[in-house]
Write a protein that holds these residues in place. Structure first.
Motif, PDB file in Angstrom:
ATOM      1  N   VAL A  52       8.775  79.196 -40.465  1.00  0.00           N
ATOM      2  CA  VAL A  52       9.552  78.182 -39.723  1.00  0.00           C
ATOM      3  C   VAL A  52      11.038  78.517 -39.749  1.00  0.00           C
ATOM      4  O   VAL A  52      11.695  78.586 -38.704  1.00  0.00           O
ATOM      5  N   ASP A  53      11.577  78.723 -40.940  1.00  0.00           N
ATOM      6  CA  ASP A  53      12.994  79.094 -41.100  1.00  0.00           C
ATOM      7  C   ASP A  53      13.186  79.704 -42.481  1.00  0.00           C
ATOM      8  O   ASP A  53      12.297  79.640 -43.333  1.00  0.00           O
ATOM      9  N   TYR A  54      14.357  80.282 -42.689  1.00  0.00           N
ATOM     10  CA  TYR A  54      14.685  80.829 -44.012  1.00  0.00           C
ATOM     11  C   TYR A  54      16.172  81.105 -44.088  1.00  0.00           C
ATOM     12  O   TYR A  54      16.855  81.207 -43.068  1.00  0.00           O
ATOM     13  N   LYS A  55      16.632  81.227 -45.325  1.00  0.00           N
ATOM     14  CA  LYS A  55      18.046  81.475 -45.593  1.00  0.00           C
ATOM     15  C   LYS A  55      18.209  82.824 -46.264  1.00  0.00           C
ATOM     16  O   LYS A  55      17.445  83.159 -47.175  1.00  0.00           O
ATOM     17  N   ALA A 100      13.294  72.323 -38.049  1.00  0.00           N
ATOM     18  CA  ALA A 100      12.950  71.536 -39.246  1.00  0.00           C
ATOM     19  C   ALA A 100      14.237  71.359 -40.043  1.00  0.00           C
ATOM     20  O   ALA A 100      15.226  72.065 -39.804  1.00  0.00           O
ATOM     21  N   GLY A 101      14.244  70.421 -40.954  1.00  0.00           N
ATOM     22  CA  GLY A 101      15.368  70.268 -41.871  1.00  0.00           C
ATOM     23  C   GLY A 101      16.655  69.856 -41.188  1.00  0.00           C
ATOM     24  O   GLY A 101      16.662  69.009 -40.299  1.00  0.00           O
ATOM     25  N   SER A 102      17.767  70.529 -41.598  1.00  0.00           N
ATOM     26  CA  SER A 102      19.098  70.042 -41.199  1.00  0.00           C
ATOM     27  C   SER A 102      19.341  70.091 -39.694  1.00  0.00           C
ATOM     28  O   SER A 102      20.069  69.257 -39.165  1.00  0.00           O
ATOM     29  N   ILE A 103      18.737  71.042 -38.989  1.00  0.00           N
ATOM     30  CA  ILE A 103      19.003  71.113 -37.533  1.00  0.00           C
ATOM     31  C   ILE A 103      18.420  69.893 -36.813  1.00  0.00           C
ATOM     32  O   ILE A 103      18.949  69.460 -35.785  1.00  0.00           O
ATOM     33  N   ASP A 145      11.267  79.013 -52.002  1.00  0.00           N
ATOM     34  CA  ASP A 145      12.402  78.121 -52.278  1.00  0.00           C
ATOM     35  C   ASP A 145      13.385  78.114 -51.110  1.00  0.00           C
ATOM     36  O   ASP A 145      14.069  77.112 -50.885  1.00  0.00           O
ATOM     37  N   GLY A 146      13.490  79.244 -50.420  1.00  0.00           N
ATOM     38  CA  GLY A 146      14.501  79.369 -49.376  1.00  0.00           C
ATOM     39  C   GLY A 146      13.919  79.625 -48.002  1.00  0.00           C
ATOM     40  O   GLY A 146      14.625  80.075 -47.089  1.00  0.00           O
ATOM     41  N   CYS A 147      12.604  79.383 -47.860  1.00  0.00           N
ATOM     42  CA  CYS A 147      11.919  79.556 -46.569  1.00  0.00           C
ATOM     43  C   CYS A 147      11.123  78.286 -46.289  1.00  0.00           C
ATOM     44  O   CYS A 147      10.691  77.620 -47.225  1.00  0.00           O
ATOM     45  N   ARG A 148      10.898  77.974 -45.039  1.00  0.00           N
ATOM     46  CA  ARG A 148       9.873  76.971 -44.721  1.00  0.00           C
ATOM     47  C   ARG A 148       8.654  77.712 -44.201  1.00  0.00           C
ATOM     48  O   ARG A 148       8.759  78.528 -43.267  1.00  0.00           O
ATOM     49  N   LEU A 149       7.512  77.432 -44.821  1.00  0.00           N
ATOM     50  CA  LEU A 149       6.252  78.095 -44.481  1.00  0.00           C
ATOM     51  C   LEU A 149       5.211  77.025 -44.220  1.00  0.00           C
ATOM     52  O   LEU A 149       5.021  76.136 -45.060  1.00  0.00           O
ATOM     53  N   LEU A 182      25.141  80.000 -39.322  1.00  0.00           N
ATOM     54  CA  LEU A 182      25.946  80.414 -40.474  1.00  0.00           C
ATOM     55  C   LEU A 182      26.405  79.177 -41.242  1.00  0.00           C
ATOM     56  O   LEU A 182      26.792  78.171 -40.624  1.00  0.00           O
ATOM     57  N   PHE A 183      26.365  79.271 -42.556  1.00  0.00           N
ATOM     58  CA  PHE A 183      26.841  78.177 -43.416  1.00  0.00           C
ATOM     59  C   PHE A 183      27.785  78.764 -44.456  1.00  0.00           C
ATOM     60  O   PHE A 183      27.517  79.850 -44.996  1.00  0.00           O
ATOM     61  N   TYR A 184      28.875  78.032 -44.719  1.00  0.00           N
ATOM     62  CA  TYR A 184      29.813  78.446 -45.767  1.00  0.00           C
ATOM     63  C   TYR A 184      29.227  78.038 -47.113  1.00  0.00           C
ATOM     64  O   TYR A 184      28.890  76.875 -47.326  1.00  0.00           O
TER      65      TYR A 184
HETATM   66  N1  UDP Z   1      18.111  76.826 -47.517  1.00  0.00           N
HETATM   67  C1  UDP Z   1      18.299  77.357 -48.776  1.00  0.00           C
HETATM   68  N2  UDP Z   1      19.436  77.052 -49.469  1.00  0.00           N
HETATM   69  C2  UDP Z   1      20.397  76.255 -48.965  1.00  0.00           C
HETATM   70  C3  UDP Z   1      20.192  75.696 -47.680  1.00  0.00           C
HETATM   71  C4  UDP Z   1      19.042  76.008 -46.989  1.00  0.00           C
HETATM   72  O1  UDP Z   1      17.460  78.109 -49.266  1.00  0.00           O
HETATM   73  O2  UDP Z   1      21.427  76.020 -49.632  1.00  0.00           O
HETATM   74  C5  UDP Z   1      16.888  77.167 -46.758  1.00  0.00           C
HETATM   75  C6  UDP Z   1      15.913  76.011 -46.678  1.00  0.00           C
HETATM   76  O3  UDP Z   1      14.966  76.068 -47.727  1.00  0.00           O
HETATM   77  C7  UDP Z   1      15.272  76.224 -45.326  1.00  0.00           C
HETATM   78  C8  UDP Z   1      16.349  76.914 -44.501  1.00  0.00           C
HETATM   79  O4  UDP Z   1      17.252  77.467 -45.426  1.00  0.00           O
HETATM   80  O5  UDP Z   1      14.163  77.089 -45.429  1.00  0.00           O
HETATM   81  C9  UDP Z   1      17.055  75.981 -43.572  1.00  0.00           C
HETATM   82  O6  UDP Z   1      17.544  74.886 -44.311  1.00  0.00           O
HETATM   83  P1  UDP Z   1      18.232  73.647 -43.582  1.00  0.00           P
HETATM   84  O7  UDP Z   1      19.538  74.080 -42.970  1.00  0.00           O
HETATM   85  O8  UDP Z   1      17.249  73.023 -42.654  1.00  0.00           O
HETATM   86  O9  UDP Z   1      18.641  72.665 -44.754  1.00  0.00           O
HETATM   87  P2  UDP Z   1      17.757  71.712 -45.696  1.00  0.00           P
HETATM   88  O10 UDP Z   1      16.796  70.959 -44.856  1.00  0.00           O
HETATM   89  O11 UDP Z   1      17.115  72.631 -46.685  1.00  0.00           O
HETATM   90  O12 UDP Z   1      18.818  70.839 -46.317  1.00  0.00           O
END
Ligand code: UDP
Length: 239
Positions: free
Chosen positions: A173-176, A97-100, A195-199, A119-121
């Motif tokens: 689904v995913d989380y940060k 989901a999302g950015s991937i 806020d930081g998870c997909r559910l 990993l993200f900077y």
């Molecule tokens: N996420 C977050 N803060 C960020 C980037 C992502 O909490 O700065 C969370 C986002 O809510 C999702 C997961 O990390 O649950 C993966 O996010 P994604 O890389 O798909 O990016 P997005 O679609 O949020 O831009």
């Protein structure tokens, strides 16, 4: 109890406390998306996120996963250990989901064969670019050992939270996650909230996270309330 404001982010504030090495983390009612371009204030969100995050950190503590969480000290605040933050976000994905999806052309909802860590900077100015261990090591953001530790902890968190949410009919689904150092030890920091998870609801795939706000799919506090209620958390604020 609260000392001076030391840091203010989009969703939280950090205050000094009277105890050396500990801070008060306060959850705001602000909701933001798209690097802060979309912004709203949602009554009750701070309490919902504080309650959900406290509940999850306590659950993880019981499972032997160390975090900065010390105790919930009020409806929107918790006491935490002071961390020196590592500027690398760890994302764990179970379902695409999302950015991937954008980055790799995947269809939203693709179930991954095993959990994937990315990993993200952490840099708002650069929109949190995807990096690997070599970048982190070369530019001094974290050592190879730090990254290995964070990935392993993130996967332990996945085992715990996937089971916890599955038991209440929710797919994780995913989380940060974010980590920091406290006296040489790496601890899980920040927050774990919708806020930081997909559910997603396990039966209907209905979204129960911040995508509701990002995509204007309905009331954010209603779905966060639903997550809290399903987890068995009592919320004082009534809409
Ligand atoms: N996420 C977050 N803060 C960020 C980037 C992502 O909490 O700065 C969370 C986002 O809510 C999702 C997961 O990390 O649950 C993966 O996010 P994604 O890389 O798909 O990016 P997005 O679609 O949020 O831009």
């Amino acid at each position: 109890m609260r000392g001076i404001l030391l840091y203010e982010g989009k969703g939280k504030q950090l205050y000094a406390s009277e105890t050396e090495g500990e801070l008060i983390q306060l959850f705001k009612d602000d909701a933001t998306a798209f690097d802060g371009i979309k912004h709203d204030v949602i009554a009750g969100k701070g309490e919902l996120n504080c309650a959900i995050s406290s509940f999850i950190f306590e659950k993880l503590h019981t499972a032997g996963i160390a975090s900065h969480y010390v105790a919930r000290t009020g409806s929107i605040e918790m006491r935490v250990k002071q961390l020196s933050m590592i500027p690398v976000e760890v994302v764990v994905r179970n379902i695409a989901a999302g950015s991937i999806c954008k980055r790799l052309g995947l269809e939203e909802g693709l179930v991954l064969d095993r959990p994937l860590t990315e990993l993200f900077y952490k840099s708002d100015a650069l929109h949190d670019p995807l990096i690997n261990t070599e970048h982190a090591e070369l530019f001094g953001w974290a050592t190879r050992e730090d990254i290995a530790f964070m990935r392993e902890a993130a996967l332990k968190v996945n085992t715990e939270l996937t089971a916890m949410f599955a038991a209440i009919g929710i797919k994780l689904v995913d989380y940060k996650l974010e980590f920091g150092k406290h006296g040489g030890q790496i601890l899980l920091g920040d927050e774990i909230t919708p806020d930081g998870c997909r559910l997603w609801d396990a039966e209907t795939n209905r979204k129960l996270d911040k995508d509701v706000f990002r995509r204007d799919l309905g009331g954010l506090s209603e779905v966060y309330h639903e997550v809290a209620t399903r987890l068995g958390i009592e919320i004082a604020y009534q809409a």
